[in-house]
Design a protein around this motif. Structure first.
Motif, mmCIF file in Angstrom:
data_model
loop_
_atom_site.group_PDB
_atom_site.id
_atom_site.type_symbol
_atom_site.label_atom_id
_atom_site.label_comp_id
_atom_site.label_asym_id
_atom_site.label_seq_id
_atom_site.Cartn_x
_atom_site.Cartn_y
_atom_site.Cartn_z
ATOM 1 N N ASP A 123 -15.507 -20.739 -24.477
ATOM 2 C CA ASP A 123 -16.587 -20.982 -24.045
ATOM 3 C C ASP A 123 -16.709 -21.807 -23.170
ATOM 4 N N GLN A 124 -16.846 -23.613 -23.709
ATOM 5 C CA GLN A 124 -17.317 -24.205 -23.494
ATOM 6 C C GLN A 124 -16.857 -24.462 -21.683
ATOM 7 N N PHE A 125 -15.628 -24.331 -21.600
ATOM 8 C CA PHE A 125 -14.715 -23.781 -20.239
ATOM 9 C C PHE A 125 -15.722 -23.017 -19.209
ATOM 10 N N ASP A 132 -21.533 -23.711 -14.706
ATOM 11 C CA ASP A 132 -22.049 -25.486 -13.934
ATOM 12 C C ASP A 132 -21.606 -25.524 -12.892
ATOM 13 N N TYR A 133 -20.714 -25.622 -12.990
ATOM 14 C CA TYR A 133 -19.830 -26.663 -11.333
ATOM 15 C C TYR A 133 -19.972 -25.533 -10.316
ATOM 16 N N PHE A 134 -20.578 -24.151 -10.499
ATOM 17 C CA PHE A 134 -20.576 -23.277 -9.661
ATOM 18 C C PHE A 134 -22.224 -23.467 -9.172
ATOM 19 N N GLU A 135 -22.966 -22.944 -9.908
ATOM 20 C CA GLU A 135 -24.370 -23.325 -10.146
ATOM 21 C C GLU A 135 -25.436 -24.653 -9.450
ATOM 22 N N ASN A 136 -24.834 -25.998 -9.744
ATOM 23 C CA ASN A 136 -24.990 -26.923 -9.408
ATOM 24 C C ASN A 136 -24.514 -27.968 -8.309
ATOM 25 N N VAL A 137 -23.174 -27.535 -8.303
ATOM 26 C CA VAL A 137 -22.831 -28.431 -7.449
ATOM 27 C C VAL A 137 -22.131 -27.955 -6.234
ATOM 28 N N VAL A 197 -8.497 -11.366 -15.567
ATOM 29 C CA VAL A 197 -9.692 -11.442 -16.078
ATOM 30 C C VAL A 197 -11.046 -12.712 -14.540
ATOM 31 N N PRO A 198 -12.626 -12.444 -14.512
ATOM 32 C CA PRO A 198 -13.453 -13.081 -13.605
ATOM 33 C C PRO A 198 -13.581 -14.129 -14.557
ATOM 34 N N LEU A 199 -13.875 -14.926 -13.736
ATOM 35 C CA LEU A 199 -14.249 -16.763 -15.090
ATOM 36 C C LEU A 199 -15.244 -17.101 -13.999
ATOM 37 N N TYR A 200 -16.238 -17.024 -13.155
ATOM 38 C CA TYR A 200 -17.269 -16.796 -12.554
ATOM 39 C C TYR A 200 -17.283 -15.827 -10.920
ATOM 40 N N SER A 201 -18.587 -15.179 -10.849
ATOM 41 C CA SER A 201 -19.250 -14.569 -9.682
ATOM 42 C C SER A 201 -20.106 -14.461 -9.289
ATOM 43 N N GLN A 202 -20.369 -14.376 -8.232
ATOM 44 C CA GLN A 202 -21.705 -14.618 -7.426
ATOM 45 C C GLN A 202 -21.710 -13.620 -6.564
ATOM 46 N N SER A 203 -22.962 -13.278 -6.434
ATOM 47 C CA SER A 203 -23.291 -12.031 -4.945
ATOM 48 C C SER A 203 -24.322 -12.188 -4.120
ATOM 49 N N SER A 204 -24.306 -11.391 -2.891
ATOM 50 C CA SER A 204 -25.773 -11.959 -2.457
ATOM 51 C C SER A 204 -25.592 -10.414 -1.940
ATOM 52 N N GLU A 248 -7.141 -32.977 -22.858
ATOM 53 C CA GLU A 248 -7.407 -31.041 -23.647
ATOM 54 C C GLU A 248 -6.773 -30.742 -22.257
ATOM 55 N N GLU A 249 -6.355 -29.736 -24.095
ATOM 56 C CA GLU A 249 -5.563 -28.366 -23.659
ATOM 57 C C GLU A 249 -6.728 -27.519 -23.609
ATOM 58 N N GLU A 250 -6.259 -26.321 -23.171
ATOM 59 C CA GLU A 250 -7.828 -25.638 -23.307
ATOM 60 C C GLU A 250 -6.801 -23.994 -23.146
ATOM 61 N N SER A 251 -6.262 -23.165 -25.216
ATOM 62 C CA SER A 251 -5.970 -21.827 -23.766
ATOM 63 C C SER A 251 -6.926 -20.856 -23.471
ATOM 64 N N LEU A 252 -7.203 -20.257 -22.610
ATOM 65 C CA LEU A 252 -8.172 -19.133 -22.130
ATOM 66 C C LEU A 252 -7.543 -17.752 -21.686
ATOM 67 N N LYS A 253 -6.150 -17.640 -22.334
ATOM 68 C CA LYS A 253 -5.341 -16.403 -22.490
ATOM 69 C C LYS A 253 -5.730 -15.924 -23.766
ATOM 70 N N GLU A 254 -6.736 -15.408 -23.936
ATOM 71 C CA GLU A 254 -6.764 -15.247 -25.273
ATOM 72 C C GLU A 254 -7.357 -13.268 -25.236
ATOM 73 N N ASP A 255 -7.898 -12.964 -23.943
ATOM 74 C CA ASP A 255 -8.325 -11.898 -23.858
ATOM 75 C C ASP A 255 -7.452 -11.699 -22.255
ATOM 76 N N TYR A 256 -6.947 -10.506 -22.369
ATOM 77 C CA TYR A 256 -5.781 -9.609 -21.620
ATOM 78 C C TYR A 256 -6.199 -8.987 -20.712
ATOM 79 N N LEU A 257 -6.016 -8.541 -19.219
ATOM 80 C CA LEU A 257 -6.381 -7.377 -18.629
ATOM 81 C C LEU A 257 -6.697 -5.887 -19.723
#
Length: 166
Positions: free
Chosen positions: A4-6, A12-17, A36-43, A140-149
């Motif tokens: 969730d922090q990742f 935050d990066y995509f929205e503010n930077v 698995v999408p981590l961020y998306s934005q569309s016009s 920091e080691e983060e594991s983002l492979k918790e939920d697979y497609l």
């Protein structure tokens, strides 16, 4: 660092930077290797299925990567990119590396006056995103492979996935 922090940091990066106000007609996606999408934005005014786009982006990237593996490597430091486009619309994919994991940054665009400038800006975003990830998640080691497609797929189901007429 948990998942969730990742995801919050990526959003935050995509929205503010990242400044995307120079784009008019686009969908941008940042996805894991498994789609698995981590961020998306569309016009786009019509609904964009981010899960479907993530899976398709991942699939086309992996297929292209497999084809490139048939070619002898001139330089291991080459950064591949994938572009499928006309002069005003298309898709552009770039790899983003973080802690040995590969992600895909992609954009689907239409009505683009200068696709070359857009691609150049997306390469800059890619480079800055890698720096951001390294800075924010240094050590920091983060594991983002918790939920697979596809979580509970059997070997028989995988074998049948690509069999025709059996």
């Amino acid at each position: 660092m948990n998942k969730d922090q990742f995801l919050s940091s990526i959003e935050d990066y995509f929205e503010n930077v990242v400044q995307l106000d120079w784009l008019d007609d686009f969908a941008i996606i940042f996805a894991r290797r498994d789609g698995v999408p981590l961020y998306s934005q569309s016009s786009f005014s019509d609904d964009i299925e981010k899960d479907s786009i993530g899976a398709l982006v991942s699939g086309v990237w992996q297929a292209a990567r497999s084809l490139v593996d048939f070619l002898p490597a001139d330089d291991e430091s080459d950064i591949f990119r994938l572009s499928f486009d006309t002069s005003s619309r298309g898709i552009y994919l770039l790899p983003v590396m973080h802690k040995g994991d590969e992600y895909q940054l992609g954009i689907i665009y239409r009505n683009m006056v200068n696709p070359g400038a857009m691609k150049s800006k997306l390469r800059i975003i890619r480079n800055e995103l890698e720096l951001f990830l390294d800075e924010v998640f240094n050590g920091e080691e983060e594991s983002l492979k918790e939920d697979y497609l596809f979580e509970d797929i059997t070997d028989d189901e995988m074998d049948n996935l690509f069999s025709f007429g059996n």
